[in-house]
Structure formats: structure tokens, C-alpha cells
Design a protein around this motif. Structure first.
Motif, PDB file in Angstrom:
ATOM      1  N   ALA A 146      42.191  41.604  15.636  1.00 13.88           N
ATOM      2  CA  ALA A 146      42.891  42.083  14.450  1.00 13.88           C
ATOM      3  C   ALA A 146      42.209  41.496  13.219  1.00 13.88           C
ATOM      4  O   ALA A 146      41.676  40.382  13.273  1.00 13.88           O
ATOM      5  N   VAL A 147      42.230  42.240  12.143  1.00 11.19           N
ATOM      6  CA  VAL A 147      41.613  41.773  10.907  1.00 11.19           C
ATOM      7  C   VAL A 147      42.623  41.871   9.770  1.00 11.19           C
ATOM      8  O   VAL A 147      43.256  42.910   9.568  1.00 11.19           O
ATOM      9  N   GLY A 148      42.744  40.789   9.066  1.00 11.34           N
ATOM     10  CA  GLY A 148      43.625  40.766   7.911  1.00 11.34           C
ATOM     11  C   GLY A 148      42.833  40.616   6.631  1.00 11.34           C
ATOM     12  O   GLY A 148      41.755  40.021   6.618  1.00 11.34           O
ATOM     13  N   TRP A 149      43.392  41.166   5.562  1.00 13.86           N
ATOM     14  CA  TRP A 149      42.884  40.914   4.212  1.00 13.86           C
ATOM     15  C   TRP A 149      43.903  40.044   3.490  1.00 13.86           C
ATOM     16  O   TRP A 149      45.112  40.329   3.535  1.00 13.86           O
TER      17      TRP A 149
ATOM     18  N   SER B 189      47.209  42.863   3.870  1.00 10.29           N
ATOM     19  CA  SER B 189      47.053  43.966   4.801  1.00 10.29           C
ATOM     20  C   SER B 189      46.472  43.447   6.104  1.00 10.29           C
ATOM     21  O   SER B 189      45.833  42.386   6.133  1.00 10.29           O
ATOM     22  N   CYS B 190      46.715  44.222   7.171  1.00 11.62           N
ATOM     23  CA  CYS B 190      46.226  43.827   8.486  1.00 11.62           C
ATOM     24  C   CYS B 190      46.078  45.076   9.327  1.00 11.62           C
ATOM     25  O   CYS B 190      46.864  46.027   9.183  1.00 11.62           O
ATOM     26  N   ILE B 191      45.060  45.075  10.191  1.00 11.70           N
ATOM     27  CA  ILE B 191      44.863  46.202  11.093  1.00 11.70           C
ATOM     28  C   ILE B 191      44.696  45.662  12.495  1.00 11.70           C
ATOM     29  O   ILE B 191      43.919  44.725  12.734  1.00 11.70           O
ATOM     30  N   SER B 192      45.437  46.237  13.420  1.00  5.97           N
ATOM     31  CA  SER B 192      45.444  45.711  14.776  1.00  5.97           C
ATOM     32  C   SER B 192      44.188  46.105  15.532  1.00  5.97           C
ATOM     33  O   SER B 192      43.480  47.050  15.164  1.00  5.97           O
ATOM     34  N   ALA B 193      43.942  45.382  16.632  1.00  4.60           N
ATOM     35  CA  ALA B 193      42.766  45.663  17.457  1.00  4.60           C
ATOM     36  C   ALA B 193      43.014  46.801  18.430  1.00  4.60           C
ATOM     37  O   ALA B 193      42.109  47.565  18.745  1.00  4.60           O
ATOM     38  N   THR B 194      44.229  46.919  18.919  1.00  3.59           N
ATOM     39  CA  THR B 194      44.478  47.820  20.043  1.00  3.59           C
ATOM     40  C   THR B 194      44.606  49.280  19.618  1.00  3.59           C
ATOM     41  O   THR B 194      43.984  50.150  20.224  1.00  3.59           O
TER      42      THR B 194
ATOM     43  N   GLU C  67      41.800  37.064  17.486  1.00  2.93           N
ATOM     44  CA  GLU C  67      41.746  37.808  18.732  1.00  2.93           C
ATOM     45  C   GLU C  67      43.118  38.420  19.023  1.00  2.93           C
ATOM     46  O   GLU C  67      44.155  37.752  18.873  1.00  2.93           O
ATOM     47  N   ASP C  68      43.115  39.661  19.474  1.00  2.00           N
ATOM     48  CA  ASP C  68      44.362  40.442  19.484  1.00  2.00           C
ATOM     49  C   ASP C  68      44.481  41.268  20.759  1.00  2.00           C
ATOM     50  O   ASP C  68      44.573  42.496  20.705  1.00  2.00           O
ATOM     51  N   PRO C  69      44.493  40.636  21.931  1.00  2.00           N
ATOM     52  CA  PRO C  69      44.479  41.408  23.178  1.00  2.00           C
ATOM     53  C   PRO C  69      45.726  42.247  23.402  1.00  2.00           C
ATOM     54  O   PRO C  69      45.650  43.284  24.076  1.00  2.00           O
ATOM     55  N   ALA C  70      46.860  41.827  22.858  1.00  2.00           N
ATOM     56  CA  ALA C  70      48.104  42.564  23.087  1.00  2.00           C
ATOM     57  C   ALA C  70      48.526  43.374  21.868  1.00  2.00           C
ATOM     58  O   ALA C  70      49.547  44.062  21.911  1.00  2.00           O
ATOM     59  N   GLY C  71      47.772  43.296  20.791  1.00  2.00           N
ATOM     60  CA  GLY C  71      48.091  44.093  19.619  1.00  2.00           C
ATOM     61  C   GLY C  71      49.236  43.575  18.781  1.00  2.00           C
ATOM     62  O   GLY C  71      49.854  44.353  18.050  1.00  2.00           O
TER      63      GLY C  71
END
Length: 129
Positions: free
Chosen positions: A33-36, A49-54, A100-104
Motif C-alpha cells: 500500500a502507498v500513502g501520501w 491519501s492511500c491506495i491499497s495493494a490488493t 507491505e499490504d498482503p491482506a489489503g
């Protein structure tokens, strides 16, 4: 070498737009996941803001919702923040960070800043006439 590098900041008039980029190297951004985050002078760093990995779900703070859009291009290892209708109170140093965002759940749970694995060096955004 693991890196996050932000770019795209600058000086813009109120009502203007900027697009920030966050480029990752040395790790697989699609697993993160990436956040601003922004940090105004004398204030604490806060997530905008944030965007999930999954599934690419996007999250926004109340102050930027409807004006900012976060997207990701995993093939380019890049996350973008499109900022429209900028206001003087958006003036800040903008950072991206990856967790790291394995479960979203990273974005939805709004994990603390100190849990993010990697941070960029920041890019300055100044909104002024």
C-alpha cells in the motif's frame, strides 16, 4: 537499493493543479500500500491519501476528498497524486510511503506512520498567488 522518490511539486496559484509521482525501486511496489502524507511547517505529518495493494482501493482525508486523486501503475512502480483546485492551506512538504499490504488492510485501518516500511524524501508544494 530500496528507494521511494517523489517528484512533481512546485509553486502553483490557488485553484491550480499539480501531479505528484512516487517511484519505487529495489522492491515490488505491487505488494505494498502507498500513502501520501503532507507536513506543513510546525505541524505533524498527516495522511491525505492511500491506495491499497490488493484491489487499488483509494482513501482520502476529508480535507482533500473531491480534489485529489490517487492512482497506481504497478508496471511502472509508480503511484501518482493528482491534485486539483489547490488551496493555500495545501502548502506543505508531500511525502509518499509504502507499507507491505498482503491482506489489503493498510489503508482502511489507517496504520500509524511509524509502521510504514519505506519513505521518500519529500517534494515541496507551495500554493500562493
Amino acid at each position: 537499493q530500496v528507494q521511494l522518490v517523489e517528484s512533481g511539486g512546485g509553486l502553483v496559484q490557488p485553484g491550480g493543479s499539480l501531479r505528484l509521482s512516487c517511484v519505487a525501486s529495489g522492491f515490488r511496489l505491487d505488494h505494498y500500500a502507498v500513502g501520501w502524507f503532507l507536513q506543513a511547517p510546525g505541524k505533524e505529518r498527516e495522511r491525505v491519501s492511500c491506495i491499497s495493494a490488493t484491489d487499488g482501493s483509494a482513501f482520502y482525508s476529508h480535507s482533500v476528498k473531491g480534489r485529489f486523486t490517487i492512482t497506481r501503475d504497478n508496471a511502472k512502480s509508480t503511484v501518482y497524486l493528482q491534485m486539483n483546485n489547490l488551496r493555500p492551506d495545501d502548502t506543505a512538504l508531500f511525502y509518499c510511503a509504502a507499507e507491505e499490504d498482503p491482506a489489503g488492510y493498510v489503508c482502511n485501518d489507517n496504520v500509524p506512520l511509524n509502521e510504514y516500511d519505506y519513505w521518500g524524501q519529500g517534494t515541496q508544494v507551495t500554493v500562493s498567488s
